[in-house]
Design an enzyme around this catalytic site. Sequence first.
Site, PDB file in Angstrom:
ATOM      1  N   ASN A 155       0.795  -1.229   0.000  1.00 43.78           N
ATOM      2  CA  ASN A 155       0.000   0.000   0.000  1.00 43.78           C
ATOM      3  C   ASN A 155       0.830   1.284   0.000  1.00 43.78           C
ATOM      4  O   ASN A 155       0.380   2.314  -0.487  1.00 43.78           O
ATOM      5  CB  ASN A 155      -0.986   0.001   1.173  1.00 43.78           C
ATOM      6  CG  ASN A 155      -0.298  -0.116   2.517  1.00 43.78           C
ATOM      7  OD1 ASN A 155       0.576  -0.945   2.718  1.00 43.78           O
ATOM      8  ND2 ASN A 155      -0.707   0.724   3.451  1.00 43.78           N
ATOM      9  N   GLY A 230       2.249  -5.551   7.578  1.00 42.29           N
ATOM     10  CA  GLY A 230       1.272  -6.345   6.846  1.00 42.29           C
ATOM     11  C   GLY A 230       0.102  -6.726   7.722  1.00 42.29           C
ATOM     12  O   GLY A 230      -0.283  -5.984   8.631  1.00 42.29           O
ATOM     13  N   GLU A 250       4.271  -4.004  12.305  1.00 42.17           N
ATOM     14  CA  GLU A 250       3.364  -2.871  12.096  1.00 42.17           C
ATOM     15  C   GLU A 250       2.180  -3.427  11.329  1.00 42.17           C
ATOM     16  O   GLU A 250       2.272  -3.694  10.124  1.00 42.17           O
ATOM     17  CB  GLU A 250       4.071  -1.741  11.334  1.00 42.17           C
ATOM     18  CG  GLU A 250       3.382  -0.399  11.451  1.00 42.17           C
ATOM     19  CD  GLU A 250       2.150  -0.291  10.577  1.00 42.17           C
ATOM     20  OE1 GLU A 250       1.016  -0.432  11.117  1.00 42.17           O
ATOM     21  OE2 GLU A 250       2.300  -0.101   9.379  1.00 42.17           O
ATOM     22  N   LEU A 251       1.063  -3.598  12.038  1.00 41.61           N
ATOM     23  CA  LEU A 251      -0.061  -4.349  11.480  1.00 41.61           C
ATOM     24  C   LEU A 251      -1.240  -3.424  11.185  1.00 41.61           C
ATOM     25  O   LEU A 251      -1.069  -2.248  10.927  1.00 41.61           O
ATOM     26  CB  LEU A 251      -0.432  -5.480  12.448  1.00 41.61           C
ATOM     27  CG  LEU A 251       0.751  -6.387  12.849  1.00 41.61           C
ATOM     28  CD1 LEU A 251       0.294  -7.452  13.830  1.00 41.61           C
ATOM     29  CD2 LEU A 251       1.399  -7.013  11.626  1.00 41.61           C
ATOM     30  N   CYS A 284      -3.364   1.539   6.938  1.00 47.13           N
ATOM     31  CA  CYS A 284      -3.664   0.956   8.250  1.00 47.13           C
ATOM     32  C   CYS A 284      -4.396   1.926   9.163  1.00 47.13           C
ATOM     33  O   CYS A 284      -5.103   1.506  10.075  1.00 47.13           O
ATOM     34  CB  CYS A 284      -2.373   0.504   8.928  1.00 47.13           C
ATOM     35  SG  CYS A 284      -1.427  -0.700   7.985  1.00 47.13           S
ATOM     36  N   GLU A 378     -10.713  -4.967   9.610  1.00 46.37           N
ATOM     37  CA  GLU A 378     -10.033  -3.914   8.839  1.00 46.37           C
ATOM     38  C   GLU A 378     -10.537  -3.931   7.404  1.00 46.37           C
ATOM     39  O   GLU A 378     -10.343  -4.907   6.676  1.00 46.37           O
ATOM     40  CB  GLU A 378      -8.522  -4.119   8.858  1.00 46.37           C
ATOM     41  CG  GLU A 378      -7.774  -3.029   8.116  1.00 46.37           C
ATOM     42  CD  GLU A 378      -6.259  -3.200   8.174  1.00 46.37           C
ATOM     43  OE1 GLU A 378      -5.552  -2.182   8.081  1.00 46.37           O
ATOM     44  OE2 GLU A 378      -5.796  -4.354   8.296  1.00 46.37           O
TER      45      GLU A 378
END
Length: 479
Positions: A155, A230, A250-251, A284, A378
């Site tokens: 992204n 991801g 980093e989710l 995110c 999400e």
Amino acid sequence: MGIKSAQPYINGEWITSGRESVPVISPYSGETIGEQILATKDDVENALAATFNAKKQVASIPSYQRAQILKKAASLLENEKERFAKLISLELGKPLKNTLDEVARSIETLELSGEEAKRLTGETLPGDASERGTRAIASTFRVPVGVVAAITPFNAPLNLVCHKIGPAFAAGNSVILKPSSQTTLIATELLKLLLEAGFPENAINMVLGRRQIAQQIVKDDRVNVISFTGGLVASTNICELAGMKKVLLELGGNASTIIHDDADIKRAAVMCARTGFSNSGQSCISVQRIYVHQSVVPEFTELLKEEVVKLKIGDPLLPDTDVGCVVDTNAATRVMDWINEAVQLGAKVICGGKQHGATVEPTILLNPPKNSKVVCDEVFGPIVSIIPYETIEEAIEETNDSSFGLQAGLFTNQMDLAYKVAHLLEVGGVVINGTSNFRLDHWPYGGVKNSGIGREGPRFAIEDMTETKMIVLQLPVEE
């Protein structure tokens, strides 16, 4: 821009042939724009060996030289800003106005990393805080961990790679990079630029391929730190495979923005429209759940709709396009399924809700139930949901009733209320009088709960990509 080739870079050489290749297809046009050469299991082994063998060489580069290389890379990227932005738009379907911003941020990330290379400071600790240490003194130093594995998403395919390679190299580590299989062309171009800037050939290796490639890297004992951005499923798999390694994750998130009754409703609507649909919601921290005080729901809903229908949907390569497409048609179909589920459960579609290939129209849903996917999962697509609340305590409770906790936004003109809410929200960051979707690249970025472990931002990533080494001096006893 012509047909391009995404190639693995291993042990100082580009792999250009003799491997399986797959076409790179633009999600907006459906045209083949390049090819991706896939690394084999042996290629990954060679890349791991080369990265491991290079770690002492990279660690021996003086900090000022690492800083110069990173700042040279930033300068080269500045000169290539438009070309890189167009390539991201072509490969991802992200509008040019967004990709130009991403390149600008990437330049800043590299510059910041170069600055932080000179700030690997420690401290001196007198021993006489302890009776046993009256003749001792300790000094601490930040030293590189060795090998950093960087696994990056589609992204923000340029800036998020810079957020891993920049701090890792600044700290004196070698890097093995596995970029998203959807955005390998831009990763290849960045690697060429880094090498031109002066990165040692083995300071970085890059492998391209499917999930098995990443798993091979994650399991390898030569890797010291895994830095992954991801989804939750992949991160769980990484944690199961990693063993005794530091894992930085980093989710995702299903970010909440709260609009209280005393807020500037017009400003809130403009900002929610702007930050809820940039990159088709594929962020995110994209605005997803908008909790609006019930007294201003009609006004806010109308103002938000007015702003959203102004957004221009179309070719991401055109300078005035606001919304392009999502990453592929499968993602678009999944987003539509979630919209339809919310409607079946009682939500009202205020605008949007239609699919055209890989493009989903910017969609506003009113009052979807809390068990619908658009609320509790999400979305990663161009959907925002307006959810009324009666009391601020209810908005706080609903925001926190999530397995995620990345960032949140709050619009209010009451300073005491702002601080109360900010302290009670279970997230990594709170933006007051702004939406959840605001990040500066030198700030600590990350979340709690299923939104991750650790923080990004060069200064903060370097803390996790270095170890504290202590040297103790014991002074002789005075006679």
